[in-house]
Design an enzyme around this catalytic site. Structure first.
Site, short mmCIF file in Angstrom:
data_model
loop_
_atom_site.label_atom_id
_atom_site.label_comp_id
_atom_site.label_asym_id
_atom_site.label_seq_id
_atom_site.Cartn_x
_atom_site.Cartn_y
_atom_site.Cartn_z
N GLU A 129 28.01 56.64 66.77
CA GLU A 129 28.35 56.57 65.54
C GLU A 129 27.64 57.51 64.51
O GLU A 129 26.82 57.36 63.70
CB GLU A 129 28.19 55.33 64.93
CG GLU A 129 29.17 54.29 65.62
CD GLU A 129 29.16 52.74 65.11
OE1 GLU A 129 28.60 52.42 64.03
OE2 GLU A 129 30.22 52.08 65.47
N GLU A 138 33.44 50.11 71.18
CA GLU A 138 33.03 49.03 70.54
C GLU A 138 34.24 48.52 69.75
O GLU A 138 35.05 49.27 69.27
CB GLU A 138 32.06 49.39 69.54
CG GLU A 138 30.51 49.52 69.96
CD GLU A 138 29.47 49.75 68.98
OE1 GLU A 138 29.74 49.15 67.78
OE2 GLU A 138 28.45 50.48 69.23
#
Length: 523
Positions: free
Chosen positions: A182, A299
């Site tokens: 991320e 995810e």
């Protein structure tokens, strides 16, 4: 006594049509001879875990063995492989790198022993190699770019060489190397710019490929399905290796990160939350200079916070199935975040049910979400043609048939209330009418019919916990009781005969967010 209890459960759970005349009927009609092709099992390709160091614990390893046995995940992905608590990197007094993989070896040896494979996330930054002191989470993963990109490249190259020596190139060719996590969240997981991330990606990808050109590397592992076209474009224009796209999505309305488990979230009312992002990512790849890249959602979940009671709720079981079904063939994997509540981003948790991400709680008690994967793993290898959108029906080579069906109803009232309030309550489910099951051209003979169910107060551990008055700590006896009540989700078993006509018909009542499986085991 056990038979009596099963009979009572059946009376309440499998009701006959006359009691639900006001509800609309749903028909699942399938011909055993009409195949739809091989079942896509991308749902069990990968599962998430918190951080690498947690994987050194006995109870974490015990839970992973259970999840592998009953859900059969192929890969596992986690943060923090290169963080200092894994003791991978330091420098001597002259600034020369020193590498150490003793903790990594313990973890990866165990994963491989289960016949699983690492989905290797390359992060976070060892402090000795970091350009700054900014960290994330209770366990302080350093999120700054390297002070020396060449030293970073050498670390990744050395790591890939070590894996090759220990596990063999044939095995490591089947792994995935994902660069960082991320990086679009700044502040958060990366203090650099997008250009800085692309630089990190390039050095990492070239390092991995220098060890073996067949090793698979990709990214950008972004939050909110971001940077996919940009990353592909960067790699294409600069001739940087890229074998797959990875990114993330969660089913809530706003935000991407809740570092300390303190923010409020609201389940999105969008019918295609989560799945819409995945379908769009596939479109972006198809329209790019690299249209055949694999797509891995490394995810996903209902919510991005480790303090969201929807994770413990029976609503999650149907939600998981709904999203996976909607995605179809668009993704190569959807890695649910995560398999266990042994998870300490916000620090060790103080209660046994706290809205943690896990399919299992800290004590290894199965939540309703667990059973979605448990039941999907019972599906056969061949899918049958089926027009019902909220079900799969399959068969295997033995002649067994498996029908998994559900109702997903988003009962959240929207902006009026947070998940952290709504899903803590007792939430009875309303009737959604009747499901008529009509199976044709089954092989004549005797079958064991196993019926599995997850729903409100049926293999619903959070409801069991509420009935215990939500103790802050569980005694040994309470853990044992909760485990026994939720060891599997088998509701009943009966023997049936299929005659020469080859038909099976059954009508059952279904409520909001019920999940059922009918498993026909041929004798």
């Amino acid at each position: 006594m056990k038979k009596l209890l099963i009979a009572i459960v059946l009376i309440h759970s499998i009701q006959i049509i006359g009691q639900n005349n006001n509800a609309e009927n749903r028909i699942i009609k399938v011909d055993y001879r009409k195949e739809g092709g091989k079942l896509n099992t991308m749902f069990k390709e990968c599962i998430g875990a918190g951080r690498a160091n947690e994987g050194l614990r006995a109870e974490w390893q015990e839970q992973l063995a259970l999840v592998k046995k009953e859900c059969d995940f192929k890969y596992i992905r986690m943060h923090g492989l290169l963080t200092d608590d894994m003791a991978v990197y330091r420098e001597d007094e002259k600034g020369n790198p020193e590498y150490n993989y003793q903790y990594v070896d313990v973890l990866f040896d165990y994963i491989v022993s289960l016949k699983m494979k690492p989905f290797v996330e390359l992060g976070f930054m060892p402090n000795a190699l970091a350009s700054g002191k900014e960290t994330i989470f209770w366990w302080k993963g350093n999120v700054t770019p390297p002070k020396d990109y060449k030293k970073w490249e050498n670390l990744i190259k050395n790591l890939a060489q070590h894996f090759t020596e220990r596990y063999g190139a044939k095995e490591v060719k089947t792994w995935y190397f994902e660069v960082w996590n991320e990086p679009n969240l700044s502040p958060g997981f990366w203090t650099g710019t997008q250009a800085d991330y692309f630089k990190l990606y390039e050095y990492s990808a070239r390092a991995v490929k220098s060890v073996n050109p067949d090793y698979k590397v990709g990214g950008p592992a972004t939050a909110g399905a971001a940077w996919v076209p940009e990353t592909i474009d960067f790699c294409a224009k600069n001739n940087v290796p890229m074998d797959f796209v990875s990114t993330h999505t969660y089913g809530v309305k706003h935000g991407y990160l809740d570092e300390f488990g303190t923010s409020g979230t609201i389940l999105s009312q969008d019918e295609f939350s989560v799945s819409g992002d995945i379908l769009n990512s596939r479109k972006q790849i198809t329209a790019s200079a690299k249209p055949n890249l694999e797509l891995h959602y490394t995810e996903w979940s209902t919510s991005y916070t480790p303090a969201d009671p929807i994770h413990d709720s029976y609503h999650s079981a149907a939600y998981i199935l709904q999203k996976i079904k909607q995605v179809g063939n668009a993704a190569n994997s959807m890695s649910y975040w995560v398999f266990t509540d042994i998870f300490e981003e916000a620090g060790p948790r103080f209660t046994p049910f706290h809205g943690g991400f896990g399919l299992l709680n800290t004590q290894g008690i199965k939540k309703p979400a667990y059973f979605s994967y448990y039941l999907m793993n019972k599906l056969g290898e061949t899918e049958l043609q089926n027009t019902d959108k909220n079900s799969w029906i399959t068969k295997n080579k033995k002649g067994d048939v498996q029908l998994l069906f559900w109702d997903f109803t988003n009962t959240h009232p929207g902006d009026k209330v947070l998940n952290q309030t709504y899903y803590l309550q007792d939430l009875p489910s309303k009737s959604k009418g009747i499901v008529k099951i009509e199976l044709d051209n089954l092989a004549k003979g005797k079958y064991d019919l196993e019926i599995y169910k997850v729903g409100y107060k049926t293999h619903d551990v959070y409801a069991d916990y509420l009935e215990m008055k939500s103790p802050k700590q569980l005694s040994k006896e309470q853990v044992k009781l909760l485990k026994e009540k939720n060891s599997n989700c088998l509701l009943s078993s009966e023997k049936i005969k299929i005659d020469a006509k080859g038909t099976f018909n059954r009508e059952i009542a279904i409520n909001e967010n019920d999940v059922y499986m009918f498993r026909f085991v041929k004798q």
